[in-house]
Scaffold this active site. Structure first.
Site, PDB file in Angstrom:
ATOM      1  N   GLU A   8      48.426  47.895   2.911  1.00  0.00           N
ATOM      2  CA  GLU A   8      49.456  48.556   2.116  1.00  0.00           C
ATOM      3  C   GLU A   8      49.236  50.060   2.145  1.00  0.00           C
ATOM      4  O   GLU A   8      48.088  50.509   2.147  1.00  0.00           O
ATOM      5  CB  GLU A   8      49.422  48.037   0.668  1.00  0.00           C
ATOM      6  N   HIS A  14      54.849  45.659  -3.782  1.00  0.00           N
ATOM      7  CA  HIS A  14      53.797  45.576  -4.811  1.00  0.00           C
ATOM      8  C   HIS A  14      54.361  45.974  -6.187  1.00  0.00           C
ATOM      9  O   HIS A  14      53.870  46.885  -6.855  1.00  0.00           O
ATOM     10  CB  HIS A  14      52.607  46.470  -4.453  1.00  0.00           C
TER      11      HIS A  14
END
Length: 524
Positions: A260, A278
């Site tokens: 990420e 997220h």
């Protein structure tokens, strides 16, 4: 005044809490690693979310840091091992965003079951793709929950409210708790075989990494749905892509990814795949909650010693901290005594609490005692790192409590096993002063001093005089002299508080006295 750095974007209310509690605070989100290393030595506390990454290099530069607080649950951006070794408490906020994350998982489950994102795109493109989407009804379906802790249990409760059946795999879930939740506790193999949809709610550890591996996915029902709003790395992303392409997996919805920000991922573009960036904890309520919670936790620790939601040390409430402090000091000193007379190592350690300390939170007291016992071997050990260091070396730890003490209102006893035999010492807080009250089962009454000469001898006339002469000839002043013995003419101990270190040649002369069995210079 303790100083705290907020190194991520937190609610402004967090900084206000620090200021109102009397702490100095700097808000500097977006620092590079090099910038963080340059300034971290100035701070006692560090508050982060997920963007700031206090790794081993940052922690090595954190010469004054005492606590790292994560506004959220996952701490994979923090090198907890390095922090533990340096005695830095690592805290998180496991409850502040639990409801928000659980709700997001349920939302993702609905979106996967009814293919809502794809239907939305087609509708807004003017296609009116009504015949292209045939959804799945969740009622009466079986939801498999991997990890039934705080968030997983909330997801289970919501799913039960949707009239789903819930099976849960969690090694720490008790049958009693499962019954209370209304779920069935199963092994992972059973969950894989029975679940129509699987949702993950476990931290990423060595044991849980790729818990949904390619092999595990092959054991699931055809048409299974997979939801991951916990941590990237819990699921084999390539295997999920293969399952989506083949139709074995009917839909998948992920909020987290191995890497990420996920700018490119093997799952992107797969049929019936839903992705969010997220967002599990991304609600106004949750962000406010975790920011306020972590600010209070860090402030409590720096100002009162209270520890809550720590990952690497026992929790201590603000009410417990002042009561525990004198006993923690005594436990550490007794541990240091025991560690020094262990002469290089021990295979077992036993710690006993009698009277008042037995009614307190003994975990931090045990950590203090273990830290003391290990310090002669490892100078950098501390209360935070001690239990892990003990475990890593295979030393057996035994703890015991006794509600009262035969002689004292309070007593702490420590025994270490060296080459098959036990060496022990006990102490008590007497009129507010920590004292050594027993060595090798022999009663005495000795204060701790910076330097103590410990002598194990045979109780025969002439010993005290000979010892005094030797110390006097060496120019060493005796501050205190405390004796204990089994009975006349048998084994005895002497604890001699002295005002200076004893030269090695003087120690050897004392060892050569005919009554002496063992000599050790102890420092506190």
């Amino acid at each position: 005044m303790p100083k705290v750095l907020i190194a991520d974007k937190l609610s402004p209310a967090a900084a206000e809490i620090f200021k109102n509690r009397g702490l100095e605070v700097d808000v500097k989100p977006g620092l590079t690693k090099e910038e963080l290393i340059d300034i971290i030595g100035d701070y006692d506390g560090l508050a982060v979310r997920s963007a700031c990454k206090p790794d081993a290099d940052v922690i090595a530069a954190a010469t004054n840091l005492k606590v790292i607080g994560r506004a959220g649950i996952g701490v994979d951006n923090i090198d907890v091992k390095a922090a533990t070794a340096k005695g830095i408490v690592v805290m998180n906020t496991p409850f502040g965003n639990a409801i928000t994350t659980a709700e997001h998982a349920i939302a993702m489950l609905f979106a996967a079951a009814r293919q809502i994102p794809a239907a939305d795109r087609g509708t807004q493109a003017g296609e009116w793709p009504k015949k292209a989407f045939m959804g799945t009804e969740l009622t009466a379906k079986t939801l498999g929950v991997i990890g039934c802790g705080n968030i997983g249990s909330i997801v289970a409760e919501r799913a039960l409210g949707l009239k789903m059946k819930v099976v849960a795999y969690d090694p720490f879930l008790t049958e009693e708790r499962a019954t209370d939740l209304g779920v069935q506790k199963v092994e992972l193999e059973q969950l894989l075989a029975r679940a129509d949809a699987i949702t993950l709610h476990t931290p990423l550890t060595a044991a849980t990494k790729n818990i949904l591996s390619a092999d595990a996915i092959q054991k699931t029902k055809k048409g299974v749905m997979i939801i991951n709003c916990a941590r990237g790395g819990l699921v084999d992303e390539a295997a999920v892509r293969a399952g989506l392409d083949s139709g074995h997996i009917s839909a998948a919805a992920f909020d987290v990814f191995v890497e990420e920000p996920a700018k490119d991922n093997i799952l992107f573009g797969a049929p019936n795949f839903i992705a969010t960036p997220h967002l599990g904890a991304a609600t106004t309520e949750a962000q406010e909650n975790v920011a306020l919670q972590i600010a209070e936790q860090i402030a409590d620790y720096l100002l009162t010693g209270a520890i809550s939601n720590a990952l690497n040390t026992p929790s201590i409430t603000a009410e417990e901290a002042p009561r525990l402090k004198p006993y923690a000091d005594l436990a550490e000193k007794l541990g240091l005594f025991a560690g020094q007379i262990a002469d290089g190592g021990f295979s077992d350690i036993e710690i006993g609490f009698e009277g008042e300390p037995a009614h307190l939170n003994t975990k931090p007291l045990t950590a203090a005692a273990v830290a003391g016992a290990l310090r002669p071997l490892f100078t950098e050990v501390n209360m935070v790192s001690a239990p892990e260091m003990l475990k890593a070396r295979g030393v057996t730890l035994t703890e015991a409590t006794r509600s009262d003490s035969p002689v004292y209102d309070n007593l702490i006893r420590i025994r270490v096993k060296v080459d098959g035999s036990w060496r022990d010492v006990a102490g008590s807080i007497v009129a507010g002063v920590p004292k050594i009250v027993e060595v090798k089962g022999m009663a005495l009454d000795a204060k701790f001093r910076p330097v103590i000469l410990y002598v194990n001898n045979v109780d025969k006339p002439g010993f005290i005089g000979s010892l005094g002469v030797m110390l006097g000839d060496a120019g060493i002043n005796i501050a205190t002299f405390n004796l204990g013995r089994q009975s006349q003419g048998e084994e005895a101990v002497a604890l001699v508080g002295i005002d200076a270190e004893i030269p090695e040649d003087v120690v050897k002369k004392i060892e050569a006295l005919p009554q002496v069995r063992y000599v050790k210079v102890l420092t506190f």
